[in-house]
Every structure is written in C-alpha cells, then in structure tokens.
Design a protein around this motif. Sequence first.
Motif, PDB file in Angstrom:
ATOM      1  N   CYS A  68       5.531   6.463  19.030  1.00 50.47           N
ATOM      2  CA  CYS A  68       5.553   7.753  19.362  1.00 50.47           C
ATOM      3  C   CYS A  68       5.416   8.172  20.876  1.00 50.47           C
ATOM      4  CB  CYS A  68       4.710   8.815  18.367  1.00 50.47           C
ATOM      5  SG  CYS A  68       5.264   8.600  16.716  1.00 50.47           S
ATOM      6  N   GLU A  69       5.181   7.107  21.719  1.00 54.12           N
ATOM      7  CA  GLU A  69       4.984   7.342  22.880  1.00 54.12           C
ATOM      8  C   GLU A  69       6.066   8.500  23.730  1.00 54.12           C
ATOM      9  OE1 GLU A  69       4.657   3.791  25.394  1.00 54.12           O
ATOM     10  OE2 GLU A  69       2.923   3.098  24.088  1.00 54.12           O
ATOM     11  N   GLY A  70       5.361   9.581  24.347  1.00 54.65           N
ATOM     12  CA  GLY A  70       6.528  10.315  25.195  1.00 54.65           C
ATOM     13  C   GLY A  70       6.594  11.657  23.960  1.00 54.65           C
ATOM     14  N   HIS A  71       6.185  11.612  22.787  1.00 59.76           N
ATOM     15  CA  HIS A  71       6.178  12.641  21.790  1.00 59.76           C
ATOM     16  C   HIS A  71       4.868  13.174  21.505  1.00 59.76           C
ATOM     17  CE1 HIS A  71      10.714  11.926  21.308  1.00 59.76           C
ATOM     18  NE2 HIS A  71      10.263  10.667  21.614  1.00 59.76           N
ATOM     19  N   PHE A  72       4.075  12.313  21.063  1.00 59.50           N
ATOM     20  CA  PHE A  72       2.703  12.513  20.374  1.00 59.50           C
ATOM     21  C   PHE A  72       1.522  11.483  21.032  1.00 59.50           C
ATOM     22  CE2 PHE A  72       6.053  13.426  17.179  1.00 59.50           C
ATOM     23  CZ  PHE A  72       5.530  14.826  16.905  1.00 59.50           C
ATOM     24  N   ASP A  73       0.500  11.972  20.765  1.00 59.98           N
ATOM     25  CA  ASP A  73      -0.771  11.188  21.372  1.00 59.98           C
ATOM     26  C   ASP A  73      -0.897   9.884  20.432  1.00 59.98           C
ATOM     27  OD1 ASP A  73      -1.099  12.911  23.510  1.00 59.98           O
ATOM     28  OD2 ASP A  73      -2.534  14.208  22.583  1.00 59.98           O
ATOM     29  N   GLN A 110       0.877  -1.273   0.144  1.00 62.35           N
ATOM     30  CA  GLN A 110       0.065  -0.009   0.078  1.00 62.35           C
ATOM     31  C   GLN A 110       0.793   1.427  -0.122  1.00 62.35           C
ATOM     32  OE1 GLN A 110      -3.500  -2.027   2.770  1.00 62.35           O
ATOM     33  NE2 GLN A 110      -2.873   0.027   3.208  1.00 62.35           N
ATOM     34  N   CYS A 111       2.065   1.047   0.386  1.00 61.09           N
ATOM     35  CA  CYS A 111       2.947   2.448   0.595  1.00 61.09           C
ATOM     36  C   CYS A 111       3.315   2.948  -0.881  1.00 61.09           C
ATOM     37  CB  CYS A 111       4.276   1.735   1.135  1.00 61.09           C
ATOM     38  SG  CYS A 111       5.386   3.205   1.327  1.00 61.09           S
ATOM     39  N   THR A 112       3.143   4.339  -1.016  1.00 57.30           N
ATOM     40  CA  THR A 112       3.316   4.913  -2.076  1.00 57.30           C
ATOM     41  C   THR A 112       4.738   5.629  -2.380  1.00 57.30           C
ATOM     42  OG1 THR A 112       2.548   7.132  -1.436  1.00 57.30           O
ATOM     43  CG2 THR A 112       0.733   5.444  -2.515  1.00 57.30           C
ATOM     44  N   VAL A 113       5.495   5.414  -1.118  1.00 53.89           N
ATOM     45  CA  VAL A 113       6.996   5.843  -1.070  1.00 53.89           C
ATOM     46  C   VAL A 113       7.079   7.369  -1.150  1.00 53.89           C
ATOM     47  CG1 VAL A 113       9.286   5.182  -1.920  1.00 53.89           C
ATOM     48  CG2 VAL A 113       7.649   3.683  -2.245  1.00 53.89           C
ATOM     49  N   CYS A 114       6.036   7.968  -0.623  1.00 50.59           N
ATOM     50  CA  CYS A 114       5.837   9.536  -0.739  1.00 50.59           C
ATOM     51  C   CYS A 114       6.888  10.080   0.251  1.00 50.59           C
ATOM     52  CB  CYS A 114       4.409   9.833  -0.486  1.00 50.59           C
ATOM     53  SG  CYS A 114       3.896   9.681   1.554  1.00 50.59           S
ATOM     54  N   GLY A 115       7.459   9.339   1.508  1.00 50.90           N
ATOM     55  CA  GLY A 115       8.171   9.820   2.348  1.00 50.90           C
ATOM     56  C   GLY A 115       7.509  10.634   3.526  1.00 50.90           C
ATOM     57  N   ALA A 116       6.603  10.922   3.655  1.00 51.45           N
ATOM     58  CA  ALA A 116       5.742  11.753   4.554  1.00 51.45           C
ATOM     59  C   ALA A 116       5.979  11.285   6.060  1.00 51.45           C
ATOM     60  CB  ALA A 116       4.296  11.872   4.432  1.00 51.45           C
ATOM     61  N   CYS A 117       6.163   9.890   6.128  1.00 54.05           N
ATOM     62  CA  CYS A 117       6.226   9.195   7.506  1.00 54.05           C
ATOM     63  C   CYS A 117       7.933   9.336   8.039  1.00 54.05           C
ATOM     64  CB  CYS A 117       6.020   7.966   7.303  1.00 54.05           C
ATOM     65  SG  CYS A 117       6.974   6.879   6.221  1.00 54.05           S
ATOM     66  N   GLU A 118       8.780   9.413   7.080  1.00 54.61           N
ATOM     67  CA  GLU A 118      10.027   9.168   7.616  1.00 54.61           C
ATOM     68  C   GLU A 118      10.461  10.535   8.349  1.00 54.61           C
ATOM     69  OE1 GLU A 118      14.745   8.443   5.470  1.00 54.61           O
ATOM     70  OE2 GLU A 118      12.892   9.305   4.128  1.00 54.61           O
ATOM     71  N   PHE A 119       9.961  11.745   7.740  1.00 51.26           N
ATOM     72  CA  PHE A 119      10.383  12.914   8.768  1.00 51.26           C
ATOM     73  C   PHE A 119       9.510  13.293   9.849  1.00 51.26           C
ATOM     74  CE2 PHE A 119      11.831  13.173   4.215  1.00 51.26           C
ATOM     75  CZ  PHE A 119      13.207  13.358   4.371  1.00 51.26           C
ATOM     76  N   GLU A 120       8.504  12.603   9.959  1.00 50.56           N
ATOM     77  CA  GLU A 120       7.771  12.773  11.051  1.00 50.56           C
ATOM     78  C   GLU A 120       7.991  11.741  12.290  1.00 50.56           C
ATOM     79  OE1 GLU A 120       5.339  15.162  11.442  1.00 50.56           O
ATOM     80  OE2 GLU A 120       5.910  15.840   9.900  1.00 50.56           O
ATOM     81  N   CYS A 121       8.745  11.134  12.369  1.00 53.86           N
ATOM     82  CA  CYS A 121       9.194   9.934  13.160  1.00 53.86           C
ATOM     83  C   CYS A 121      10.328  10.451  14.128  1.00 53.86           C
ATOM     84  CB  CYS A 121       9.561   8.687  12.634  1.00 53.86           C
ATOM     85  SG  CYS A 121      10.323   7.460  13.877  1.00 53.86           S
ATOM     86  N   PRO A 122       9.790  10.537  15.590  1.00 51.73           N
ATOM     87  CA  PRO A 122      10.871  11.265  16.229  1.00 51.73           C
ATOM     88  C   PRO A 122      11.996  10.366  16.860  1.00 51.73           C
ATOM     89  CG  PRO A 122       8.769  10.472  17.474  1.00 51.73           C
ATOM     90  CD  PRO A 122       8.461  10.349  15.951  1.00 51.73           C
ATOM     91  N   ASN A 123      11.998   9.206  16.377  1.00 49.47           N
ATOM     92  CA  ASN A 123      12.931   8.271  16.854  1.00 49.47           C
ATOM     93  C   ASN A 123      13.731   7.840  15.611  1.00 49.47           C
ATOM     94  OD1 ASN A 123      11.941   7.680  19.798  1.00 49.47           O
ATOM     95  ND2 ASN A 123      10.152   6.646  18.582  1.00 49.47           N
ATOM     96  N   ALA A 124      13.547   8.329  14.506  1.00 54.26           N
ATOM     97  CA  ALA A 124      14.207   8.032  13.119  1.00 54.26           C
ATOM     98  C   ALA A 124      14.306   6.609  12.867  1.00 54.26           C
ATOM     99  CB  ALA A 124      15.470   8.307  13.388  1.00 54.26           C
ATOM    100  N   ALA A 125      13.033   5.947  13.264  1.00 58.30           N
ATOM    101  CA  ALA A 125      12.762   4.360  13.097  1.00 58.30           C
ATOM    102  C   ALA A 125      12.485   4.147  11.689  1.00 58.30           C
ATOM    103  CB  ALA A 125      11.756   3.838  13.926  1.00 58.30           C
ATOM    104  N   ILE A 126      11.931   5.035  10.756  1.00 55.35           N
ATOM    105  CA  ILE A 126      11.509   4.813   9.487  1.00 55.35           C
ATOM    106  C   ILE A 126      12.536   5.334   8.476  1.00 55.35           C
ATOM    107  CG2 ILE A 126       9.903   5.256   7.738  1.00 55.35           C
ATOM    108  CD1 ILE A 126       8.097   6.170  10.127  1.00 55.35           C
ATOM    109  N   ASN A 127      12.996   4.290   7.503  1.00 51.40           N
ATOM    110  CA  ASN A 127      14.135   4.495   6.555  1.00 51.40           C
ATOM    111  C   ASN A 127      13.872   3.595   5.238  1.00 51.40           C
ATOM    112  OD1 ASN A 127      16.409   5.452   8.293  1.00 51.40           O
ATOM    113  ND2 ASN A 127      15.771   3.598   9.443  1.00 51.40           N
ATOM    114  N   LEU A 128      14.175   4.186   3.987  1.00 55.88           N
ATOM    115  CA  LEU A 128      14.182   3.685   2.813  1.00 55.88           C
ATOM    116  C   LEU A 128      15.144   2.459   2.425  1.00 55.88           C
ATOM    117  CD1 LEU A 128      12.343   4.148   0.287  1.00 55.88           C
ATOM    118  CD2 LEU A 128      14.392   5.668  -0.491  1.00 55.88           C
TER     119      LEU A 128
END
Length: 64
Positions: free
Chosen positions: A42-47, A9-27
């Motif tokens: 995102c516990e401790g960062h976002f709801d 389902q991923c369109t490889v848009c990259g939106a998620c990579e930069f939103e992750c506060p833990n740098a857990a998302i990579n291409l």
Amino acid sequence: MAYKIIASQCTVCGACEFECPNAAINLKNDIYVINPTQCTQCEGHFDAPQCAVVCPVPDTCVPA
C-alpha cells in the motif's frame, strides 16, 4: 516486500480484497491470495498495508 495471507488462518471473509488499492488480492480455490507482483504494501496509498489493518484475524496478512 509483498504481503501474504496465512491460508490456515483466513476465514475467507473478503474484507481484504476490496481494501487493496492495487487489486492484488483474489479468491483462488476458495482461499484469498495476494499476488506478490502487484502488492506494494500500500505504499503511496496508505501508511500501513490495508489487508493487515482490516483483517479480523490477527497476523493473517503478514510480510512474505
């Protein structure tokens, strides 16, 4: 529990990579993946997990 990206389902848009506060998302191999050892939902960062919030395709970032 970490989140995962449904590759088909991923369109490889990259939106998620930069939103992750833990740098857990990579291409990797032309698809985004979430490192389960770094993902804290995102516990401790976002709801809510930001990958799921910013992803333009519903139900692509889901609990693993």
